[in-house]
Design a protein around this motif. Structure first.
Motif: not given
Length: 155
Positions: A148-150, A29-33
């Protein structure tokens, strides 16, 4: 010494992944953010609005996307919505310049205007148009994947 080499190697890999806009399935999640915020800040085309003084973009860990625009005379526009409400993402333009259109099913995007000569206004809309630049197809695909991940994260 081995630990330092490992950290340098990991940093180089992270940089290469972020630069090429390719993702591995193990992103957290932090990587995506981090990547999504970086992408939106770098891609936002502030030259599309010459009166714009400052803008702030953020995607939060709880799947909210927020955009705050501040203009030279103090007017502010604030947009916010939960990515769980995202219905579609379209792109109109070419790789040099275009508009990213984030759409929701209903009026789920909060729009607030402050310090406007016409008065402060709170409203809702279904489309957030974001002027962007340098949007290569790979970058756009990766941004869609990140949003889409979020969107898919549980409430």
């Amino acid at each position: 010494m081995c630990g330092i080499k490992k950290k340098i190697l990991l940093a180089a890999i992270f940089f290469a992944v972020g630069t090429s806009y390719c993702f591995k399935s193990a992103m957290t999640g932090p990587d995506w953010q981090l990547w999504t915020n970086k992408c939106l800040m770098q891609s936002y085309d502030s030259s599309a609005d010459p009166k714009l003084k400052k803008f702030e973009f953020s995607v939060t860990t709880d799947a909210f996307i927020r955009l705050r625009k501040t203009y030279a005379k103090g007017k502010e526009e604030y947009y916010s919505f939960n990515l769980h409400q995202l219905n579609d993402l379209d792109y109109v333009g070419n790789t040099a310049v275009g508009t990213l259109q984030l759409r929701t099913i209903a009026d789920d995007i909060i729009v607030q205007t402050r310090n406007d000569r016409k008065g402060d206004v709170d409203s809702m809309t279904t489309v957030l148009n974001i002027p962007v630049k340098n949007m290569e197809p790979e970058r756009l695909d990766s941004l869609k994947e990140a949003l889409n991940y979020f969107k898919s994260k549980g409430l």
